[in-house]
Motif scaffolding. Structure first.
Motif, short mmCIF file in Angstrom:
data_model
loop_
_atom_site.label_atom_id
_atom_site.label_comp_id
_atom_site.label_asym_id
_atom_site.label_seq_id
_atom_site.Cartn_x
_atom_site.Cartn_y
_atom_site.Cartn_z
N GLN A 38 0.84 -1.19 0.00
CA GLN A 38 0.00 0.00 0.00
C GLN A 38 0.88 1.24 0.00
O GLN A 38 1.58 1.51 0.98
CB GLN A 38 -0.93 0.02 1.22
CG GLN A 38 -1.97 -1.07 1.24
CD GLN A 38 -2.89 -0.95 2.44
OE1 GLN A 38 -2.54 -0.34 3.45
NE2 GLN A 38 -4.07 -1.52 2.34
N LYS A 40 0.83 5.03 0.28
CA LYS A 40 -0.09 6.03 0.82
C LYS A 40 0.12 7.39 0.17
O LYS A 40 1.18 7.68 -0.40
CB LYS A 40 0.09 6.15 2.34
CG LYS A 40 -0.21 4.86 3.10
CD LYS A 40 -1.69 4.49 2.98
CE LYS A 40 -2.02 3.30 3.87
NZ LYS A 40 -3.46 2.95 3.81
N ALA A 41 -0.91 8.24 0.29
CA ALA A 41 -0.83 9.58 -0.28
C ALA A 41 0.23 10.42 0.41
O ALA A 41 0.75 11.37 -0.18
CB ALA A 41 -2.20 10.26 -0.17
N ASN A 42 0.57 10.08 1.64
CA ASN A 42 1.57 10.85 2.36
C ASN A 42 3.00 10.49 1.96
O ASN A 42 3.96 11.05 2.49
CB ASN A 42 1.41 10.69 3.88
CG ASN A 42 1.55 9.23 4.32
OD1 ASN A 42 1.99 8.36 3.56
ND2 ASN A 42 1.17 8.96 5.56
N HIS A 44 4.52 7.42 2.22
CA HIS A 44 5.04 6.19 2.82
C HIS A 44 4.47 4.97 2.11
O HIS A 44 3.38 5.02 1.52
CB HIS A 44 4.67 6.12 4.31
CG HIS A 44 5.10 7.32 5.10
ND1 HIS A 44 6.35 7.89 4.97
CD2 HIS A 44 4.43 8.06 6.03
CE1 HIS A 44 6.45 8.92 5.80
NE2 HIS A 44 5.29 9.05 6.45
N CYS A 45 5.20 3.87 2.17
CA CYS A 45 4.75 2.62 1.55
C CYS A 45 4.78 1.52 2.61
O CYS A 45 5.82 1.31 3.26
CB CYS A 45 5.64 2.24 0.37
SG CYS A 45 5.15 0.70 -0.45
N TYR A 46 3.66 0.82 2.77
CA TYR A 46 3.54 -0.21 3.78
C TYR A 46 3.42 -1.59 3.12
O TYR A 46 2.65 -1.75 2.15
CB TYR A 46 2.33 0.04 4.67
CG TYR A 46 2.44 1.33 5.45
CD1 TYR A 46 3.07 1.36 6.70
CD2 TYR A 46 1.94 2.52 4.93
CE1 TYR A 46 3.19 2.54 7.41
CE2 TYR A 46 2.07 3.71 5.64
CZ TYR A 46 2.69 3.72 6.88
OH TYR A 46 2.81 4.89 7.58
N ARG A 67 8.80 7.78 3.45
CA ARG A 67 8.75 8.70 2.32
C ARG A 67 10.12 9.15 1.87
O ARG A 67 10.38 9.33 0.67
CB ARG A 67 7.88 9.91 2.71
CG ARG A 67 7.78 11.00 1.66
CD ARG A 67 6.82 12.08 2.10
NE ARG A 67 7.19 12.57 3.43
CZ ARG A 67 6.38 13.29 4.21
NH1 ARG A 67 5.16 13.56 3.81
NH2 ARG A 67 6.79 13.71 5.39
#
Length: 360
Positions: A38, A40-42, A44-46, A67
């Protein structure tokens, strides 16, 4: 129990953190398979990481790419592999092992080795596609002719699957009131036993499975299952996973859609199209009948005009008179009335009687 025979949860977590950080003071390389990813819009990637042995998941862990590193790692990975990180890929990651009293074990990723990007599931998918192509089976289903109105539908699914429930509800509650005969052939829809279970249930035709991770859905890339689909004598429709998923089973099937409700719409739309076609015939018949009636009415009007035109009363109304003898026979010549003969003169508004007289 003595007062110090136990420890607080926080103390337990703190000791675990100390032991883990002592055991992994430096970053290390870890090989794992991506179960989900995932971004994210911020920024970061999870990642959900896992490891399987003989089709069984034996380990799971959470990982994050902050990020500050994700943009560079993503560009590097895409340049080397031609794509982004995705579920099902086997990856080699350099991680810093961390532990939080609140969030548990977390792996912070700062490097990725692209050579390990193709996981076992993706390799199996490629091998399946290559073998199906070599056997001439990739397009065999596309050569079949589906029924114009598919009324009897055999569904292969788990009975308690949410997707199957959505499909049945959407099909039975259609706005047109169409009725379908649906028969369920139960099968295991994930795991190493799924391909054989699905093949055993194969009789015809709708293969559906709701969402899940790439590891859960890897069974739909199995050669044995895809072989059975390709050789099925009736069209097979698939609805597997999410919008982003595309499996070998989808590719060899007669057709595929992305959700069970979309699959229900496929058959509802077929009946709706036929209903519309039949309705158009009814409209055409009504229009033809109305045109025929209009033509007959025009003929009746013309006939009425002719009848009225031949009616002597119509002639009299235009200022003419009709002469008859005493018996009511029309007199067409003055010579037919000798002197002293009684006769009648008929006008539009009445009749007078007269007698011929001698010429002076």
């Amino acid at each position: 129990m003595e007062e110090r025979d136990y420890i607080d949860l926080l103390e337990l977590q703190a000791r675990l953190r100390e032991e883990i950080e002592m055991s992994f003071p430096e970053r290390c390389w870890v090989r794992a398979e991506i179960a989900s990813v995932q971004a994210k819009a911020n920024g970061h990637c999870y990642l959900d990481l896992s490891q399987s042995e003989e089709g069984r998941i034996v380990a799971r862990a959470k990982a994050v790419v902050w990020r500050s590193r994700y943009a560079a790692l993503r560009a590097y990975f895409r340049e080397a592999t031609g794509g982004d990180l995705a579920a099902g890929m086997e990856v080699l990651l350099r991680v810093q092992v961390g532990y939080s009293e609140l969030y548990g074990l977390t792996l912070t990723v700062d490097e990725i080795e692209p050579r390990f990007t193709l996981g076992a599931a993706e390799l199996q998918r490629r091998r399946t596609l290559e073998k199906l192509a070599a056997d001439g089976l990739l397009d065999r289903q596309k050569e079949l002719a589906p029924a114009l109105l598919p009324y009897r539908l055999a569904v292969i699914s788990a009975r308690d699957a949410a997707g199957y429930g959505d499909f049945c509800r959407h099909l039975t509650e259609n706005a047109y009131g169409f009725v379908f005969a649906v028969e369920l052939f139960e099968a295991t829809m994930q795991g190493e036993d799924a391909p054989a279970s699905i093949v055993d249930a194969f009789d015809a035709v709708l293969l559906m499975r709701g969402g899940g991770s790439a590891l859960d859905l890897a069974c739909f890339d199995d050669y044995g299952l895809c072989f059975a689909i390709a050789n099925c004598p009736v069209p097979v429709y698939t609805a597997i996973g999410h919008d982003r998923d595309f499996h070998v089973a989808d590719q060899v099937a007669y057709d595929f859609v992305k959700t069970p409700t979309a699959l229900a719409d496929r058959f509802i739309d077929a009946f709706a199209a036929e209903d519309e076609r039949i309705s158009s015939y009814g409209n055409r018949l009504r229009m033809a009948f109305a045109a025929r009636l209009a033509a007959m009415e025009q003929r009746l009007v013309a006939l009425g005009d002719r009848i009225r035109g031949a009616d002597p009363r119509g002639v009299l109304a235009r200022g003419y008179a009709l002469v008859t003898d005493a018996r009511g026979v029309v007199v067409k010549s003055a010579g037919a009335l000798p002197p002293g003969t009684s006769f009648k003169v008929m006008f539009a508004d009445g009749t007078i009687e007269a007698v011929t007289k001698e010429k002076e």
